[in-house]
Design an enzyme around this catalytic site. Structure first.
Site: not given
Length: 325
Positions: A203, A211, A220, A246
Site C-alpha cells: 500500500d 493526488n 497515475d 493504491e
C-alpha cells in the site's frame, strides 16, 4: 490467465469434436458392417472410440494440449488407413480431417501434419487413376492455407482476450480476476506439494497527498512507475496484481523462509529509492505479508496479509510486517 483460457477453449473444442465424431462417423460404421466391409468399419470404430476415450481423459486430467495432439495424429492416421482400405471412395474424408487438425494443435504443427498427410496419401498406388493429382494437391493446399491463417488469427485474438481479461488497464499489473484465479492455484499447489508461498499486500503511503498536491495525472504516473519498478525487481515466477486504488498484491512462490524477510525489505527499499514525486520526494510503501500455512483459504490468506499491512501502517509506515500465523 491465458493458459487457463486456452485450456477451457481447447476442452470445448474437444467436446464438440467428440459429439461430431459420434454423429458423423457412426452411421458409416453401421453401413460398412451391413455391406460386410469389416476392415473399414473397424477403422471407423477405432477412430470414434479413440476420440471419445481421449476426450474423456482430457476432461478428467484438465490437460487438453497433449490429448489434442494425440487426437490429431489419430484422425490423420485414421484417414490414411480408411483411404488405403476403401480407395477413392473415402477421399472426401481428407478435407474435414485437415480442418479439424487446425482446431486441435498449433497452426504450424497442423500445417506440418497436414502436408505430411497429403504427401502420404499422394503416394498410395493406383489412387489417382480416376482423380487428378494436381487437383488433389491444389484443393488441399488451399484449404490448409486458409485454415492456417484463420487458426493463427484466432490464437492472437485469444491471447488478446486473455490479456484484456486479466490486466489492469491503467498500470499494466494483473487485475483482481487474475488474482483470484492465481490465489486458488497457489493454494492448490501448496497443499499438493507443500510449497512455500508468500502473499504480500503493498500500500502506497500517503498516496492521497500525491493526488492532492500534484494532481491525479501525476498520481497515475506514480502507480504506473510503482508497477514498473516492482516488476523489474521481482522474479519471473512472482506476480504483481492491482487490488484496488493504491493497493497491490504480490504472490511469491518457492522462496526459502530464511530469505523471505530480506527479499521483501530489499524490494521495499528499492521502491523507496526509485519512486519519486515531481518534487523529488520518495514515495514509500507499507507491506503486509502472510505465508501459506495448511488450512489456508483465499479469504483467510487475504485477511492475514491485510491485518499485517494494517499493523505496518500503525507502526509508522514504510515497513514490512509479517503475519505471525
Amino acid at each position: 490467465m491465458f493458459k487457463q483460457l486456452q485450456e477451457k477453449h481447447q476442452l470445448s473444442i474437444l467436446l464438440i469434436l467428440s459429439i461430431v465424431s459420434v454423429f458423423g462417423i457412426t452411421p458409416f460404421i453401421i453401413i460398412r458392417f451391413i455391406e460386410n466391409n469389416i476392415v473399414a468399419a473397424l477403422i471407423d470404430l477405432a477412430i470414434v472410440s479413440g476420440i471419445l476415450t481421449l476426450v474423456g481423459y482430457a476432461h478428467y486430467t484438465k490437460k487438453p494440449r497433449v490429448i489434442s495432439a494425440v487426437i490429431a495424429l489419430l484422425v490423420n492416421i485414421g484417414v490414411i488407413a480408411i483411404i488405403i482400405t476403401n480407395g477413392i471412395n473415402s477421399m472426401l474424408w481428407v478435407y474435414p480431417v485437415v480442418a479439424v487438425t487446425f482446431f486441435l494443435v498449433k497452426p504450424i504443427e497442423a500445417l506440418i501434419l497436414t502436408l505430411s498427410n497429403v504427401a502420404i496419401i499422394a503416394s498410395i498406388p493406383n489412387l489417382f487413376d480416376v482423380m487428378p493429382l494436381n487437383s488433389y494437391f491444389t484443393t488441399n493446399l488451399m484449404l490448409a492455407a486458409c485454415a492456417f491463417v484463420y487458426a493463427s488469427f484466432g490464437n492472437k485474438q485469444l491471447a488478446l482476450l486473455a490479456e484484456l481479461n486479466s490486466t489492469d488497464p491503467l498500470t499494466g499489473a494483473l487485475n483482481r480476476r487474475a488474482l483470484n484465479d492465481d490465489t486458488l492455484a497457489a493454494i492448490s499447489r501448496a497443499e499438493r506439494y507443500n510449497s512455500t508461498y508468500l502473499l504480500a499486500f503493498l500500500d502506497l503511503d500517503f498516496f492521497k497527498k500525491v493526488n492532492d498536491e500534484f494532481g491525479h495525472a501525476e498520481g497515475d504516473r506514480v502507480l504506473k512507475q510503482l508497477v514498473s519498478i516492482t516488476n523489474s525487481h521481482i522474479r519471473e515466477s512472482d506476480k504483481l496484481y492491482r487490488f484496488g486504488g493504491e493497493e497491490f498484491v504480490l504472490i511469491i512462490p518457492e522462496i526459502p523462509p530464511k530469505e523471505q524477510v530480506s527479499f521483501i525489505n530489499k524490494l521495499r527499499e528499492t521502491i523507496k529509492n526509485e519512486l519519486k514525486t515531481p518534487a523529488g520526494n520518495s514515495v514509500t510503501v507499507s507491506f503486509g505479508v502472510a505465508a501459506w500455512v495448511p488450512g489456508t483459504t483465499v479469504a483467510s490468506w487475504f485477511k492475514r496479509a491485510d491485518d499485517a499491512m494494517y499493523q505496518a501502517k500503525k507502526q509508522g509506515r514504510d515497513c514490512a510486517v509479517f503475519s505471525k500465523d
